[in-house]
Scaffold this motif. Sequence first.
Motif, PDB file in Angstrom:
ATOM      1  N   LEU A  16       0.849  -1.184   0.000  1.00 20.68           N
ATOM      2  CA  LEU A  16       0.000   0.000   0.000  1.00 20.68           C
ATOM      3  C   LEU A  16       0.891   1.242   0.000  1.00 20.68           C
ATOM      4  CD1 LEU A  16      -3.074   0.046   0.032  1.00 20.68           C
ATOM      5  CD2 LEU A  16      -2.965   0.522   2.472  1.00 20.68           C
ATOM      6  N   PRO A  17       0.734   2.119  -0.989  1.00 17.54           N
ATOM      7  CA  PRO A  17       1.576   3.313  -1.051  1.00 17.54           C
ATOM      8  C   PRO A  17       1.064   4.393  -0.100  1.00 17.54           C
ATOM      9  CG  PRO A  17       0.027   3.324  -2.859  1.00 17.54           C
ATOM     10  CD  PRO A  17      -0.191   2.021  -2.120  1.00 17.54           C
ATOM     11  N   PRO A  18       1.875   5.426   0.107  1.00 13.55           N
ATOM     12  CA  PRO A  18       1.347   6.586   0.838  1.00 13.55           C
ATOM     13  C   PRO A  18       0.208   7.210   0.024  1.00 13.55           C
ATOM     14  CG  PRO A  18       3.717   6.804   0.413  1.00 13.55           C
ATOM     15  CD  PRO A  18       3.245   5.593  -0.310  1.00 13.55           C
ATOM     16  N   VAL A  19      -0.681   7.895   0.702  1.00 13.97           N
ATOM     17  CA  VAL A  19      -1.793   8.550   0.014  1.00 13.97           C
ATOM     18  C   VAL A  19      -1.248   9.695  -0.830  1.00 13.97           C
ATOM     19  CG1 VAL A  19      -3.986   9.772   0.322  1.00 13.97           C
ATOM     20  CG2 VAL A  19      -3.336   7.946   1.889  1.00 13.97           C
ATOM     21  N   ALA A  20      -1.692   9.764  -2.088  1.00 12.75           N
ATOM     22  CA  ALA A  20      -1.266  10.842  -2.977  1.00 12.75           C
ATOM     23  C   ALA A  20      -1.829  12.168  -2.478  1.00 12.75           C
ATOM     24  CB  ALA A  20      -1.742  10.566  -4.401  1.00 12.75           C
ATOM     25  N   ALA A  21      -0.988  13.196  -2.472  1.00 14.60           N
ATOM     26  CA  ALA A  21      -1.432  14.526  -2.055  1.00 14.60           C
ATOM     27  C   ALA A  21      -2.417  15.077  -3.080  1.00 14.60           C
ATOM     28  CB  ALA A  21      -0.234  15.456  -1.930  1.00 14.60           C
ATOM     29  N   VAL A  45       3.400   5.826  -8.927  1.00 16.37           N
ATOM     30  CA  VAL A  45       4.255   4.878  -8.218  1.00 16.37           C
ATOM     31  C   VAL A  45       5.508   5.659  -7.846  1.00 16.37           C
ATOM     32  CG1 VAL A  45       5.607   2.757  -8.373  1.00 16.37           C
ATOM     33  CG2 VAL A  45       3.368   2.871  -9.468  1.00 16.37           C
ATOM     34  N   GLY A  46       5.760   5.783  -6.554  1.00 14.46           N
ATOM     35  CA  GLY A  46       6.925   6.538  -6.113  1.00 14.46           C
ATOM     36  C   GLY A  46       6.901   7.982  -6.561  1.00 14.46           C
ATOM     37  N   GLY A  47       5.724   8.564  -6.643  1.00 16.83           N
ATOM     38  CA  GLY A  47       5.595   9.968  -7.027  1.00 16.83           C
ATOM     39  C   GLY A  47       5.618  10.234  -8.520  1.00 16.83           C
ATOM     40  N   GLU A  48       5.757   9.198  -9.335  1.00 12.35           N
ATOM     41  CA  GLU A  48       5.815   9.352 -10.795  1.00 12.35           C
ATOM     42  C   GLU A  48       4.661   8.595 -11.443  1.00 12.35           C
ATOM     43  OE1 GLU A  48       8.174  11.165 -12.446  1.00 12.35           O
ATOM     44  OE2 GLU A  48       9.045  11.711 -10.504  1.00 12.35           O
ATOM     45  N   LEU A  49       4.120   9.146 -12.524  1.00 11.73           N
ATOM     46  CA  LEU A  49       3.092   8.435 -13.281  1.00 11.73           C
ATOM     47  C   LEU A  49       3.711   7.228 -13.984  1.00 11.73           C
ATOM     48  CD1 LEU A  49       1.168  11.427 -14.887  1.00 11.73           C
ATOM     49  CD2 LEU A  49       0.327   9.896 -13.097  1.00 11.73           C
ATOM     50  N   THR A  50       2.968   6.117 -14.028  1.00 12.32           N
ATOM     51  CA  THR A  50       3.486   4.922 -14.697  1.00 12.32           C
ATOM     52  C   THR A  50       3.501   5.091 -16.213  1.00 12.32           C
ATOM     53  OG1 THR A  50       1.301   3.890 -14.770  1.00 12.32           O
ATOM     54  CG2 THR A  50       2.695   3.395 -12.851  1.00 12.32           C
ATOM     55  N   LYS A  69      -4.376  -0.608 -12.624  1.00 14.34           N
ATOM     56  CA  LYS A  69      -4.056  -1.369 -11.410  1.00 14.34           C
ATOM     57  C   LYS A  69      -3.477  -0.446 -10.351  1.00 14.34           C
ATOM     58  CE  LYS A  69      -0.211  -3.851 -11.024  1.00 14.34           C
ATOM     59  NZ  LYS A  69       0.777  -4.918 -11.260  1.00 14.34           N
ATOM     60  N   TYR A  70      -2.548   0.409 -10.745  1.00 11.85           N
ATOM     61  CA  TYR A  70      -1.932   1.323  -9.779  1.00 11.85           C
ATOM     62  C   TYR A  70      -2.905   2.403  -9.322  1.00 11.85           C
ATOM     63  CZ  TYR A  70       2.402  -1.147 -10.099  1.00 11.85           C
ATOM     64  OH  TYR A  70       3.348  -2.142 -10.012  1.00 11.85           O
ATOM     65  N   CYS A  71      -3.821   2.809 -10.183  1.00 11.84           N
ATOM     66  CA  CYS A  71      -4.887   3.721  -9.742  1.00 11.84           C
ATOM     67  C   CYS A  71      -5.691   3.076  -8.620  1.00 11.84           C
ATOM     68  CB  CYS A  71      -5.830   4.059 -10.896  1.00 11.84           C
ATOM     69  SG  CYS A  71      -5.156   5.085 -12.202  1.00 11.84           S
ATOM     70  N   ALA A  72      -6.062   1.808  -8.795  1.00  6.66           N
ATOM     71  CA  ALA A  72      -6.843   1.097  -7.778  1.00  6.66           C
ATOM     72  C   ALA A  72      -6.045   0.947  -6.493  1.00  6.66           C
ATOM     73  CB  ALA A  72      -7.284  -0.263  -8.304  1.00  6.66           C
ATOM     74  N   LEU A  73      -4.759   0.664  -6.605  1.00  3.04           N
ATOM     75  CA  LEU A  73      -3.922   0.551  -5.414  1.00  3.04           C
ATOM     76  C   LEU A  73      -3.884   1.883  -4.667  1.00  3.04           C
ATOM     77  CD1 LEU A  73      -2.092  -1.441  -3.862  1.00  3.04           C
ATOM     78  CD2 LEU A  73      -0.190  -0.571  -5.245  1.00  3.04           C
ATOM     79  N   ASN A  74      -3.766   2.982  -5.407  1.00  2.00           N
ATOM     80  CA  ASN A  74      -3.780   4.306  -4.786  1.00  2.00           C
ATOM     81  C   ASN A  74      -5.150   4.623  -4.187  1.00  2.00           C
ATOM     82  OD1 ASN A  74      -1.052   4.950  -5.220  1.00  2.00           O
ATOM     83  ND2 ASN A  74      -1.474   5.543  -7.319  1.00  2.00           N
ATOM     84  N   ALA A  75      -6.215   4.129  -4.817  1.00  4.25           N
ATOM     85  CA  ALA A  75      -7.558   4.314  -4.247  1.00  4.25           C
ATOM     86  C   ALA A  75      -7.680   3.562  -2.923  1.00  4.25           C
ATOM     87  CB  ALA A  75      -8.630   3.868  -5.241  1.00  4.25           C
TER      88      ALA A  75
END
Length: 153
Positions: A16-21, A45-50, A69-75
Amino acid sequence: MAASWRENLERLGLELPPVAAPAGAYIPALRSGALVYTSGQLPFVGGELTATGKVGAEVSLDQGREAAKYCALNALAAVGSVVDLDEVVRIVKVVGFVASAPGFNDQPLVINGASELLGEVFGAAGVHARSAVGVFELPRNTPVEVELIAEVR
């Protein structure tokens, strides 16, 4: 006993990543009663768009699925910012937006990247209603944006 969401993420090699600002005047997620609504999440991912660009032009279908997939992970991270993910009863609804090149009409296949991740993480509780919408432009030239609604205890 079914595996926990944490075990499922680990099995997938994800965390789980940190919540995007927020990039504007909004919050990442809001709880109202038994529902948590997320704002649209980008594939950071890591502050950069995939990826950047439109699916069907600069971005392939597979790259779009991966971005979803990464959008859902960030959600999920956004949901986790207002309630422990152990409290998730089910994912109720997913809305996915796909920046689409002219003639590209496989938006549902792109958003499957988000839907499949949610199913892998939550099992039957990750199966949801969904919309997959093609749009001309998205913020920061991202190819995909996903929001979701989760029911919680």
